[in-house]
Structures are given as C-alpha cells and as structure tokens.
Scaffold this motif. Structure first.
Motif, PDB file in Angstrom:
ATOM      1  N   ASP A 181       0.660  -1.382   0.175  1.00  0.00           N
ATOM      2  CA  ASP A 181      -0.179   0.115  -0.243  1.00  0.00           C
ATOM      3  C   ASP A 181       1.002   1.416   0.132  1.00  0.00           C
ATOM      4  O   ASP A 181       2.186   0.888   0.645  1.00  0.00           O
ATOM      5  CB  ASP A 181      -1.193  -0.115   1.391  1.00  0.00           C
ATOM      6  N   GLU A 182       0.168   2.194  -0.772  1.00  0.00           N
ATOM      7  CA  GLU A 182       1.095   3.722  -0.587  1.00  0.00           C
ATOM      8  C   GLU A 182      -0.151   4.277  -0.267  1.00  0.00           C
ATOM      9  O   GLU A 182      -1.437   4.876  -1.575  1.00  0.00           O
ATOM     10  CB  GLU A 182       1.837   4.432  -1.792  1.00  0.00           C
ATOM     11  N   PRO A 183      -0.052   5.445   0.757  1.00  0.00           N
ATOM     12  CA  PRO A 183       1.423   5.526   2.145  1.00  0.00           C
ATOM     13  C   PRO A 183       1.371   4.248   2.804  1.00  0.00           C
ATOM     14  O   PRO A 183       0.396   2.992   2.254  1.00  0.00           O
ATOM     15  CB  PRO A 183       0.863   6.579   2.947  1.00  0.00           C
ATOM     16  N   GLU A 184       2.277   3.388   3.304  1.00  0.00           N
ATOM     17  CA  GLU A 184       2.655   2.705   3.575  1.00  0.00           C
ATOM     18  C   GLU A 184       1.180   2.009   4.389  1.00  0.00           C
ATOM     19  O   GLU A 184       0.899   3.281   5.516  1.00  0.00           O
ATOM     20  CB  GLU A 184       4.066   2.711   4.465  1.00  0.00           C
ATOM     21  N   ARG A 185       0.997   0.983   5.043  1.00  0.00           N
ATOM     22  CA  ARG A 185      -0.293   0.344   5.977  1.00  0.00           C
ATOM     23  C   ARG A 185       0.202  -0.683   6.496  1.00  0.00           C
ATOM     24  O   ARG A 185       0.309  -1.928   5.697  1.00  0.00           O
ATOM     25  CB  ARG A 185      -1.428   0.203   5.351  1.00  0.00           C
ATOM     26  N   PRO A 186       0.098  -1.087   7.341  1.00  0.00           N
ATOM     27  CA  PRO A 186       0.219  -2.369   8.053  1.00  0.00           C
ATOM     28  C   PRO A 186      -1.158  -3.484   7.410  1.00  0.00           C
ATOM     29  O   PRO A 186      -2.150  -3.264   6.943  1.00  0.00           O
ATOM     30  CB  PRO A 186       0.087  -2.360  10.145  1.00  0.00           C
ATOM     31  N   MET A 187      -0.281  -4.677   6.745  1.00  0.00           N
ATOM     32  CA  MET A 187      -1.022  -5.819   6.131  1.00  0.00           C
ATOM     33  C   MET A 187      -2.142  -6.201   6.529  1.00  0.00           C
ATOM     34  O   MET A 187      -1.930  -6.042   8.124  1.00  0.00           O
ATOM     35  CB  MET A 187      -0.486  -6.607   5.978  1.00  0.00           C
ATOM     36  N   ASP A 188      -3.684  -6.101   6.757  1.00  0.00           N
ATOM     37  CA  ASP A 188      -4.977  -6.977   7.152  1.00  0.00           C
ATOM     38  C   ASP A 188      -5.447  -7.440   6.303  1.00  0.00           C
ATOM     39  O   ASP A 188      -5.003  -7.558   5.059  1.00  0.00           O
ATOM     40  CB  ASP A 188      -5.317  -5.880   8.140  1.00  0.00           C
ATOM     41  N   PHE A 189      -6.601  -8.173   6.548  1.00  0.00           N
ATOM     42  CA  PHE A 189      -7.689  -8.816   5.792  1.00  0.00           C
ATOM     43  C   PHE A 189      -8.051  -7.636   4.876  1.00  0.00           C
ATOM     44  O   PHE A 189      -8.782  -8.441   3.178  1.00  0.00           O
ATOM     45  CB  PHE A 189      -8.377  -9.872   6.206  1.00  0.00           C
ATOM     46  N   GLN A 231       2.715 -10.098  11.302  1.00  0.00           N
ATOM     47  CA  GLN A 231       4.614 -10.446  10.414  1.00  0.00           C
ATOM     48  C   GLN A 231       4.938 -10.046   9.350  1.00  0.00           C
ATOM     49  O   GLN A 231       5.946  -9.324   8.734  1.00  0.00           O
ATOM     50  CB  GLN A 231       4.640 -11.467  10.094  1.00  0.00           C
ATOM     51  N   VAL A 232       4.351  -9.593   8.523  1.00  0.00           N
ATOM     52  CA  VAL A 232       4.384  -8.863   7.409  1.00  0.00           C
ATOM     53  C   VAL A 232       4.478  -7.841   7.712  1.00  0.00           C
ATOM     54  O   VAL A 232       5.233  -6.986   7.021  1.00  0.00           O
ATOM     55  CB  VAL A 232       3.520  -9.137   6.592  1.00  0.00           C
ATOM     56  N   GLY A 233       3.246  -6.573   8.459  1.00  0.00           N
ATOM     57  CA  GLY A 233       3.653  -5.222   8.333  1.00  0.00           C
ATOM     58  C   GLY A 233       3.742  -4.512   7.004  1.00  0.00           C
ATOM     59  O   GLY A 233       2.806  -5.104   6.815  1.00  0.00           O
ATOM     60  N   LYS A 234       4.163  -3.343   7.193  1.00  0.00           N
ATOM     61  CA  LYS A 234       3.929  -2.633   6.060  1.00  0.00           C
ATOM     62  C   LYS A 234       5.163  -2.350   5.098  1.00  0.00           C
ATOM     63  O   LYS A 234       5.641  -2.050   4.105  1.00  0.00           O
ATOM     64  CB  LYS A 234       4.004  -1.078   6.735  1.00  0.00           C
ATOM     65  N   ARG A 235       5.045  -4.244   5.040  1.00  0.00           N
ATOM     66  CA  ARG A 235       6.723  -4.063   4.085  1.00  0.00           C
ATOM     67  C   ARG A 235       5.633  -4.343   2.964  1.00  0.00           C
ATOM     68  O   ARG A 235       4.418  -4.802   2.526  1.00  0.00           O
ATOM     69  CB  ARG A 235       7.268  -5.191   4.503  1.00  0.00           C
ATOM     70  N   HIS A 236       6.655  -4.753   1.649  1.00  0.00           N
ATOM     71  CA  HIS A 236       6.159  -5.102   0.605  1.00  0.00           C
ATOM     72  C   HIS A 236       6.292  -6.241   0.210  1.00  0.00           C
ATOM     73  O   HIS A 236       6.641  -6.917   1.166  1.00  0.00           O
ATOM     74  CB  HIS A 236       7.303  -4.746  -0.794  1.00  0.00           C
ATOM     75  N   VAL A 237       5.235  -7.134  -0.594  1.00  0.00           N
ATOM     76  CA  VAL A 237       4.625  -8.708  -0.602  1.00  0.00           C
ATOM     77  C   VAL A 237       5.393  -9.096  -2.105  1.00  0.00           C
ATOM     78  O   VAL A 237       5.432  -8.345  -2.950  1.00  0.00           O
ATOM     79  CB  VAL A 237       3.562  -8.918   0.029  1.00  0.00           C
ATOM     80  N   LEU A 238       5.967  -9.801  -2.452  1.00  0.00           N
ATOM     81  CA  LEU A 238       5.445 -10.610  -3.815  1.00  0.00           C
ATOM     82  C   LEU A 238       4.775 -11.114  -4.352  1.00  0.00           C
ATOM     83  O   LEU A 238       3.461 -11.816  -3.867  1.00  0.00           O
ATOM     84  CB  LEU A 238       6.940 -12.341  -3.748  1.00  0.00           C
ATOM     85  N   GLY A 239       4.120 -10.617  -5.166  1.00  0.00           N
ATOM     86  CA  GLY A 239       2.916 -11.040  -6.222  1.00  0.00           C
ATOM     87  C   GLY A 239       3.862 -11.615  -7.562  1.00  0.00           C
ATOM     88  O   GLY A 239       4.110 -11.260  -8.850  1.00  0.00           O
ATOM     89  N   VAL A 240       2.808 -12.317  -7.721  1.00  0.00           N
ATOM     90  CA  VAL A 240       2.764 -12.867  -9.361  1.00  0.00           C
ATOM     91  C   VAL A 240       1.562 -13.897  -9.687  1.00  0.00           C
ATOM     92  O   VAL A 240       0.462 -13.771  -9.635  1.00  0.00           O
ATOM     93  CB  VAL A 240       3.358 -14.608  -9.245  1.00  0.00           C
TER      94      VAL A 240
END
Lengths: 276, 276
Positions: A181-189, A231-240
């Motif tokens: 997300d931009e701006p950063e945001r902690p990952m949730d459902f 655990q993922v928090g605000k970091r990037h995740v890898l999408g494919v």
C-alpha cells in the motif's frame, strides 16, 4: 490536531445502518483515492464487501475465502452493503453479502470465515524468485494513471505494465512484482483482499493492446491468519500473476501474494470480460 | 420399454416448485449413485445448484463462472433449491442460489452466465503431457470405494489415489489423469461442474494419511462454451490437480480439465478444511 487516516481505512469505514428492521445493513461510499478510469477500483469494493462481514456483530473468526461478483458498474457515491450470515457452525461461518446503489444490486459476494486451529502445515507451491529485492528496484511510474495505482507501490521484476500499447503480442502474460500500500499501511485482511485485485489485466501484458475489459468475478483464498499478516507489517509482498486461457470474450487470471519470508498469504483467481 | 437415464441426469432432474409465491424454487434429492462416505458427493450438489439456474425461465446464456459454498453436511434425501437472478444485463447475468434442507441452508452459490461473442482467443497455459492415452491405461479400481467414484472412469498418468495410507509423505500432490463419466455421457455444463470436484483431496496424495476433510468452497470457470463441449462428446478429458498451500486447518487445490485436442475446458479451485 488531525490524525492521518489511510485512504483504505477511510474507504472501509462503513457505518451500520441503525434502522431496527435492517440489522445487516451498512453504508459506505466510493473513495476518490481509489478511483479507476470509470467508477471505483474493484479491489476497494471487494475490501468494503468483506468489511461489511468483518464489522457484523455476529462475525465468527477470520476470513478464509471470499468471492465477489461484479454485477454492474459501480457509480461514484454511496453504496449500501447487506451482510447476512447464511450459516454459522462451530468453527466456520458462511456469508452472503450484497452491494446496492439506488434500487439495484451492483455486486454480490460470498465469504467463508473460520476459527483456525494449529495443524501440520506446508507450502507446496514454489515461491517465485524474489530477486532483486524491492530496495533495488524503482517504483512503477504512476503519472497519468488513474487514482488507484497511485495507492500502491509496485516494483516489477518481470511483466510490467506496458510503457506503450504497441500491439506487439507477447508469448505470455506473467508478472512478478513487489507491492505494498502507498502510503505504507500494516497488512490486514482488507488490504490483502484489495491487493488481490491489483494485478493489471493480463490481456494488456499479453497483447499490449488496449481493449475494453471488466472483472466479472474474483475469488481469493486467505492462507494467512492474522498473526502471519502482522509479521508482514508494512513491508512489500511478492505478487505473481498469469492467465491460463482467453476465449470468446472471457479470460481468467490467477495470482499469488507471498510474504518476504516465503509464506503464501493469498491465492486469487478472477474471470474477466474482454472485447477484442 | 424403459429408456436408460444416466444417474447424473436423474440427479439433476429438478422439479420447479409450482407455488405462485415461490417462483424460483426447485426440488431435487440426493442420488444413491453419487453417495459419498457420509452424504452426497459435493460435485453432484454443485451440478444441482447450477441446474437450478439452468432450468430457470429467466436464464440468459451459458455459465461462465460458478462458486459453491458447502455450508453444512447435506443429508440423504430431499433438497430445496432457491435460484434468484440478482442482476441481468445485456449479455451477462448474476445468480444467487441456495440449497436448503428442513429449515437450514446447506449450501450457497453464485454463478455468472453470459452470452459469448467470438473474439481473439488463445490457450496460454501449458497442457500437461497427454501420454499415455486413456486406451493404454487401466481404470482405477473402485472396489471398496464409496458410490461416487464408481460413476467416473479415471485413468491415472501420475498421482493416483494411494493404494495404501502408509503415511509416507510425498514431495508434492500433483495428479494427472484421464476422466469421463461412467457410464459414458456427452459432456455438458452439469458434468463439467461435477467433474471439477472429482479430484481427490490433495492431502491424501501428499501425506498418504487419512484425515477428516471437507470442501468449504469451490469455484469453477467454464472456459468452454456449448459448441466446444459438444466436440468433447463422451470421450475422456485430461485432468490435472495440485495444492499450493496447507496451513492451520485449510488447504487449497487447483485443477484444470482439458479436451483431448488441447482446449482448456475449465479451471477450478477449492478450499478444503482438514484436521491433522
């Protein structure tokens, strides 16, 4: 002093409709930060539909599966959400959710929620190569794009959005990217549900040709629970993402979202209408 | 003289419930030929839910997508189906369908129907190796199995149902097989929908361990139209299935069904509860 509220949190800030005879009704509205070329980004509508169940006082556990059917174009403005727990079992709950504008249904959804228990677990899918990392890649330029891609930080390893629609047909439509997300945001459902719809239409990558498209249905399986998302928090995740088949007006696309540590957070599938 | 009726046709032979205030209601029942260990095979329930929309007088076009949520165990006996076209557009139609027993919802479904138009088309997925052909393989023995696998002729190239649950964990859960209805039956949307649920639970292949499992949700995309299904006729189709992830009580499985000529007929995804 005003506290910053993330646009996704504003978009899913639904209000329970307090009328005694409509206990399952929530109201929300489209958010300008997630506008698409016409109407809103489907991922945001998806997050809103899920949120109607999340906010429901009878909700049990966390989402494990969500299917959204985009029945009609969503107009900018107010949306009414009707969330109904169709069946509640000991550890699972089944939802039917509808989105209405004026007198019409614009989207339908079903969701499965569950209370998970620890079991034998294993990732069987192969995580795509996560090199280079997000810090070594440039963000996709979003200038001139609709509002919603500006709400994502996408860094492509492969299969970027075409810089020109030159109609040079490619051999495949695979993409691999870091996204947050931009701006950063902690990952949730909510963000995971929205992000599952953030893969650009595969036909653009494959054909490099602008054709009218529209997602008709989207299914996401949430492999992650809340603890893993934290655990993922605000970091990037890898999408494919990739497509399997294009035929007479419809193609599918399938996606995976991976934590940097190699956990599969979500797998997602959609069927897309196209004209070509 | 009695004409032979295929058990699948008997199973989907729903009756419109003629009560004037219940115009979208159909009744059917579980079929002993498709019995599972407890209750019916989910694929047959899936075909029945789809059939409720197929038989509806307001139906437009052919199915392109179907999601079924298995909300509770289905008991042997009568099932009431409620099919409601939630939205009808010019070339697409969105359905909400429910299955009820006694006073309870046992399954919910959504479906998208569409009138297709000819467009640029291409199969992007790689068809798995179709060698050896069905005539060179033996049918999977079904002795001692529940009724429903006896209604399929399955010939495994790879990843057969384990001959023994010896708890020898495998590296992967991939299967590849030729499959058709048994007795033979011309392929249509009902059989394709049912067949999409005919892949055995991936955890059995992977773990060779008998654990309690139950599909909670199943989504199938129908890439084939009626004309393509007619070309398949009564022949075997090639099925391939795998799992991506197992985590804390839920795993997914994903499948493809291919025509012998290399057309993708359907892609299918499900999320399965397990205890281990």
């Amino acid at each position: 002093m005003m506290r910053f509220m993330h646009p996704l949190d504003e978009a899913i800030d639904l209000r329970a409709f307090a009328q005694p005879n409509a206990p399952h009704e929530f109201t929300g509205k489209t958010h300008p930060a997630y506008a698409n070329m016409v109407g809103p980004f489907g991922g945001t509508t998806t997050a809103q539909l899920l949120q109607a169940a999340m906010l429901h006082p009878e909700r049990l556990g966390d989402p494990v599966a969500l299917t959204v059917n985009f029945a009609a174009p969503v107009a900018d403005g107010e949306i009414r959400f009707l969330a109904r727990p169709a069946r509640t079992n000991r550890s699972t709950q089944h939802w039917i959710i509808e989105a209405h504008q004026a007198e019409d249904v614009v989207a339908t959804a079903t969701a499965v929620f569950a209370v998970r228990r620890a079991t034998w677990s294993d990732v069987e899918a192969k995580m795509p190569s996560a090199e280079p990392g997000p810090e070594a890649l440039a963000r996709m330029p979003v200038k001139g794009m609709p509002a919603w891609p500006q709400c994502y930080d996408m860094r492509f390893i492969e299969g970027a959005f075409p810089t020109a629609f030159d109609e040079q047909e490619q051999n495949h439509s695979r993409s691999c990217l870091w996204v947050r997300d931009e701006p950063e945001r902690p990952m949730d459902f909510a963000s995971l549900a929205a992000m599952s719809d953030s893969f650009f239409p595969r036909i653009y990558i494959r054909r490099r040709r602008r054709v009218p498209i529209g997602t008709v249905t989207l299914t996401t399986y949430f492999h992650a629970d809340s603890a893993l998302l934290a655990q993922v928090g605000k970091r990037h995740v890898l999408g494919v993402a990739k497509a399997l088949n294009y035929r007479n007006g419809y193609f599918d696309q399938t996606g995976e979202l991976w934590s940097p540590e190699g956990q599969l957070l979500a797998s997602t599938h959609q069927l897309v209408y196209f004209k070509d």
